[in-house]
Design an enzyme around this catalytic site. Structure first.
Site, PDB file in Angstrom:
ATOM      1  N   ALA A 200      -2.244  11.287 -17.561  1.00  0.00           N
ATOM      2  CA  ALA A 200      -2.527   9.859 -18.357  1.00  0.00           C
ATOM      3  C   ALA A 200      -2.307  10.532 -19.959  1.00  0.00           C
ATOM      4  CB  ALA A 200      -4.045   9.523 -18.191  1.00  0.00           C
TER       5      ALA A 200
ATOM      6  N   THR B 186     -13.415   6.729 -16.130  1.00  0.00           N
ATOM      7  CA  THR B 186     -13.689   7.879 -17.172  1.00  0.00           C
ATOM      8  C   THR B 186     -12.916   9.197 -16.623  1.00  0.00           C
ATOM      9  OG1 THR B 186     -15.740   8.035 -15.625  1.00  0.00           O
ATOM     10  CG2 THR B 186     -15.714   6.828 -18.101  1.00  0.00           C
ATOM     11  N   ARG B 187     -12.809  10.022 -17.548  1.00  0.00           N
ATOM     12  CA  ARG B 187     -12.087  11.169 -17.256  1.00  0.00           C
ATOM     13  C   ARG B 187     -12.430  12.323 -18.334  1.00  0.00           C
ATOM     14  NH1 ARG B 187     -11.314   8.624 -13.452  1.00  0.00           N
ATOM     15  NH2 ARG B 187      -9.398   8.655 -11.997  1.00  0.00           N
TER      16      ARG B 187
ATOM     17  N   ASN C 151      -7.920  17.883 -15.244  1.00  0.00           N
ATOM     18  CA  ASN C 151      -6.895  17.250 -15.999  1.00  0.00           C
ATOM     19  C   ASN C 151      -6.507  18.083 -17.249  1.00  0.00           C
ATOM     20  OD1 ASN C 151      -6.426  14.444 -14.907  1.00  0.00           O
ATOM     21  ND2 ASN C 151      -8.446  14.166 -15.311  1.00  0.00           N
TER      22      ASN C 151
ATOM     23  N   TYR D 199      -2.747  15.212  -1.690  1.00  0.00           N
ATOM     24  CA  TYR D 199      -3.047  16.342  -2.602  1.00  0.00           C
ATOM     25  C   TYR D 199      -4.437  17.075  -2.788  1.00  0.00           C
ATOM     26  CZ  TYR D 199      -2.903  18.421  -7.324  1.00  0.00           C
ATOM     27  OH  TYR D 199      -3.141  19.411  -8.448  1.00  0.00           O
TER      28      TYR D 199
ATOM     29  N   ASP E 160       9.913  30.030 -10.165  1.00  0.00           N
ATOM     30  CA  ASP E 160      10.031  28.498 -10.281  1.00  0.00           C
ATOM     31  C   ASP E 160      11.162  28.330  -9.218  1.00  0.00           C
ATOM     32  OD1 ASP E 160       8.198  26.293 -11.869  1.00  0.00           O
ATOM     33  OD2 ASP E 160       9.915  25.644 -10.833  1.00  0.00           O
TER      34      ASP E 160
ATOM     35  N   SER F 203      -8.048  22.062  -7.818  1.00  0.00           N
ATOM     36  CA  SER F 203      -8.083  20.922  -8.685  1.00  0.00           C
ATOM     37  C   SER F 203      -9.466  20.185  -8.529  1.00  0.00           C
ATOM     38  CB  SER F 203      -6.715  19.957  -8.319  1.00  0.00           C
ATOM     39  OG  SER F 203      -7.212  18.550  -8.602  1.00  0.00           O
TER      40      SER F 203
END
Ligand code: NAD
Length: 321
Positions: A190, A218-219, A175, A146, A31, A115
């Site tokens: 979130a 919504t997710r 997510n 992104y 990292d 993603s």
């Protein structure tokens, strides 16, 4: 096997290193952050601090390595990616130099963490999203910054496979949440942000919470254990095209707040900030393909995963009050 995990000081990387060590692999963890800032640090791994935007650092990290899990990226939740598009796009340097080094060194397998932000905006305009299928990434109109970088790097993985014979695997994460991740500072997503706000309201006695948007967006949210398991299943599989790795349990942000309030045992006044970054209107994962190819899908119930996430964030915050 000797396995390199990039972004190992971050949220998903830390959990992946832990799981690989449990399976007695020899792990190289890399990292850019100083080791004191890594979410999880395991002395059994070889822990290196390197800037993987530099090609020489990529070559150094890969010496003697069989497989690479590439999770390093300059990223965060909506608040970060909407306001830092250039920084997000600069992760292309990490992905380019890692791929070039992997092809030169002859790495056996290379995993790229893509993603759901690669999906086209016009497929995500309704909160009743039926779930995004892998083919919904094209014609391309991903999340600005992104998402474009992720889509480009997916494409680069494909062409390194086709032209240079590098075995690449790509998961499109939806997510991810869980303990040992960012919950404050501007990069949080979130689930962690809502836990932090509810815990703050509970411990400070201020019975109000700010919600970004109208709460009707919504997710779906995938618990970290499913992410770690699914990433390894995809890596070991023969699936060459990008595949969804996400939960199909879709909720509104208001429902997510309900869950956290229930866990915390509080009810709060909700203040909706309609000027805050909100992302797309509706997003969930269509898991038809992963079920068909791997006979599995992420299935940790949101309530169960949020209990563990809440408990960990609570422990980090309780001494401040
Ligand atoms: P994270 O920010 O916690 O971890 C990423 C790590 O990469 C950080 O520790 C960061 O310091 C490191 N890094 C950044 N630039 C670097 C560089 N130049 N050299 C070396 N390391 C560098 O994020 P995460 O949630 O663990 O995400 C891991 C990967 O999964 C990322 O590629 C991310 O884009 C992808 N992803 C995550 C989610 C999610 O919900 N968390 C969703 C979709 C995709």
């Amino acid at each position: 096997m000797r396995i390199l995990v990039t972004g190992a000081g971050g949220f998903i990387g830390g959990h992946l290193v832990k799981d690989l060590l449990k399976q007695e692999h020899d792990v190289v963890a890399v990292d850019i952050k100083p080791r004191k800032d890594w979410y999880q640090l395991f002395p059994e791994a070889r822990n290196l601090v390197l800037d993987l935007r530099e090609r020489e650092a990529c070559r150094q990290a890969m010496q003697g390595v069989d497989w690479v899990y590439n999770l390093a990226a300059d990223m965060g939740g909506m608040g970060f990616i909407e306001n830092n598009k250039a920084l997000c796009m600069l992760s292309v340097l990490i992905n380019t130099h890692l791929l070039q080094s992997a092809a030169e060194i002859g790495i056996e397998r290379f995993f790229f963490a893509s993603s759901a932000c690669v999906y086209a905006a016009d497929k995500q305009t309704s909160p009743d999203n039926p779930g995004l299928k892998e083919s919904d990434a094209y014609p391309a109109m991903p999340e600005d910054g992104y998402g474009w970088e992720k889509l480009f790097s997916e494409r680069m993985c494909r062409h390194f496979r086709e032209d240079f014979g590098l075995t690449t695997r790509i998961a499109r994460y939806h997510n991810v949440y869980g303990p040992h991740g960012t919950f404050e500072g501007g990069r949080e997503k979130a689930p962690a942000a809502i836990c932090r706000k509810v815990i703050h309201a509970k411990l400070s006695g201020q019975r109000e919470i700010e919600i970004w948007g109208d709460g009707q967006q919504t997710r779906s949210f995938m618990y970290i254990d499913d992410c770690v398991k699914g990433s390894q299943m995809i890596m070991s599989s023969e699936i060459v095209d990008p595949i969804n790795l996400g939960s199909a349990e879709m909720v509104t942000i208001n429902q997510l707040v309900d869950i956290v309030e229930e866990i915390a045992g509080v009810r709060l006044r909700r203040r909706y900030n309609l000027n805050a970054p909100q992302g797309v209107r509706g997003r969930s994962s269509d898991n038809t393909l992963i079920k068909q190819l791997l006979h599995w899908e992420p299935s940790t119930p949101l309530r169960e995963g949020m209990e563990k996430t809440y408990a960990w964030i609570y422990d980090q915050m309780k001494c401040r009050y």
